[in-house]
Motif scaffolding. Structure first.
Motif, short mmCIF file in Angstrom:
data_model
loop_
_atom_site.label_atom_id
_atom_site.label_comp_id
_atom_site.label_asym_id
_atom_site.label_seq_id
_atom_site.Cartn_x
_atom_site.Cartn_y
_atom_site.Cartn_z
N MET A 1 -63.89 -19.28 4.72
CA MET A 1 -63.48 -19.55 6.64
C MET A 1 -62.63 -18.68 6.99
O MET A 1 -62.14 -18.73 6.63
CB MET A 1 -63.84 -21.20 6.78
N PRO A 2 -63.37 -17.36 8.35
CA PRO A 2 -62.24 -15.72 8.56
C PRO A 2 -61.06 -17.11 9.26
O PRO A 2 -61.26 -18.32 10.02
CB PRO A 2 -63.12 -16.04 9.03
N LEU A 3 -60.01 -16.82 9.46
CA LEU A 3 -59.10 -17.30 10.14
C LEU A 3 -59.04 -16.24 11.23
O LEU A 3 -59.39 -15.17 11.75
CB LEU A 3 -57.90 -16.90 9.31
N PHE A 4 -58.82 -17.32 12.57
CA PHE A 4 -58.76 -16.81 14.13
C PHE A 4 -57.62 -16.99 14.54
O PHE A 4 -56.86 -17.74 14.64
CB PHE A 4 -59.42 -17.26 15.21
N PRO A 5 -56.77 -15.73 15.75
CA PRO A 5 -55.82 -15.76 15.99
C PRO A 5 -55.13 -17.43 17.01
O PRO A 5 -56.73 -17.93 18.11
CB PRO A 5 -55.37 -14.61 16.25
N PRO A 6 -54.79 -17.37 17.58
CA PRO A 6 -54.78 -18.47 18.62
C PRO A 6 -55.07 -17.94 19.45
O PRO A 6 -54.71 -16.41 19.99
CB PRO A 6 -53.24 -18.92 18.83
N GLN A 7 -55.75 -18.97 20.71
CA GLN A 7 -56.66 -18.73 21.61
C GLN A 7 -56.72 -19.27 22.50
O GLN A 7 -57.13 -20.06 23.68
CB GLN A 7 -58.23 -18.77 21.51
N PRO A 8 -55.45 -19.11 23.41
CA PRO A 8 -54.56 -20.66 24.23
C PRO A 8 -55.20 -20.38 26.12
O PRO A 8 -54.83 -20.71 26.87
CB PRO A 8 -54.03 -19.64 24.62
N GLU A 9 -55.83 -18.66 25.84
CA GLU A 9 -56.82 -18.73 27.49
C GLU A 9 -58.01 -18.71 27.64
O GLU A 9 -58.24 -17.94 28.66
CB GLU A 9 -55.48 -16.93 27.90
N ARG A 10 -58.59 -19.15 26.34
CA ARG A 10 -60.17 -19.33 26.41
C ARG A 10 -60.00 -20.85 26.43
O ARG A 10 -60.22 -21.15 26.68
CB ARG A 10 -60.39 -18.65 25.02
N VAL A 11 -61.71 -20.37 27.24
CA VAL A 11 -62.33 -21.93 27.57
C VAL A 11 -63.65 -21.91 26.90
O VAL A 11 -64.40 -20.55 26.53
CB VAL A 11 -62.59 -21.81 29.31
N ALA A 12 -63.73 -22.81 26.19
CA ALA A 12 -65.42 -23.36 25.80
C ALA A 12 -66.16 -24.09 26.32
O ALA A 12 -65.99 -25.40 26.74
CB ALA A 12 -64.79 -23.30 23.71
N ILE A 13 -67.28 -24.06 25.98
CA ILE A 13 -68.00 -25.16 26.40
C ILE A 13 -69.32 -25.70 25.59
O ILE A 13 -69.68 -24.61 24.53
CB ILE A 13 -69.58 -24.91 27.54
N VAL A 14 -69.19 -26.91 24.33
CA VAL A 14 -69.85 -27.24 23.59
C VAL A 14 -70.32 -27.91 23.79
O VAL A 14 -70.52 -29.12 24.57
CB VAL A 14 -68.78 -27.34 22.80
N THR A 15 -71.53 -27.68 23.85
CA THR A 15 -72.66 -28.97 24.22
C THR A 15 -73.36 -29.73 22.39
O THR A 15 -73.26 -29.18 21.37
CB THR A 15 -73.98 -28.12 24.34
#
Length: 63
Positions: free
Chosen positions: A1-15
């Motif tokens: 599984m790839p590692l992703f950097p922190p994303q503190p300024e982003r918004v995600a909508i999960v259905t």
């Protein structure tokens, strides 16, 4: 599984974020520091899932 950097300024909508792969996705995104919005049909279940994710990830930016 790839590692992703922190994303503190982003918004995600999960259905479908109250169970299964949607729940796992929402939790992973919350661990990255994102503001996660869970869209679902059952309000009480969604609120419980938000509480669990916030508790497990120490991210209080969920809705």
């Amino acid at each position: 599984m790839p590692l992703f950097p922190p994303q503190p300024e982003r918004v995600a909508i999960v259905t479908g974020g109250t169970e299964g792969i949607g729940f796992a996705t929402a939790k992973h995104l919350a661990r990255l520091g994102m503001h996660v919005i869970i869209a679902g049909n059952n309000d009480s279940k969604a609120r419980e899932v938000v509480r669990r994710i916030q508790e497990e990830t120490l991210n209080d930016k969920g809705t």
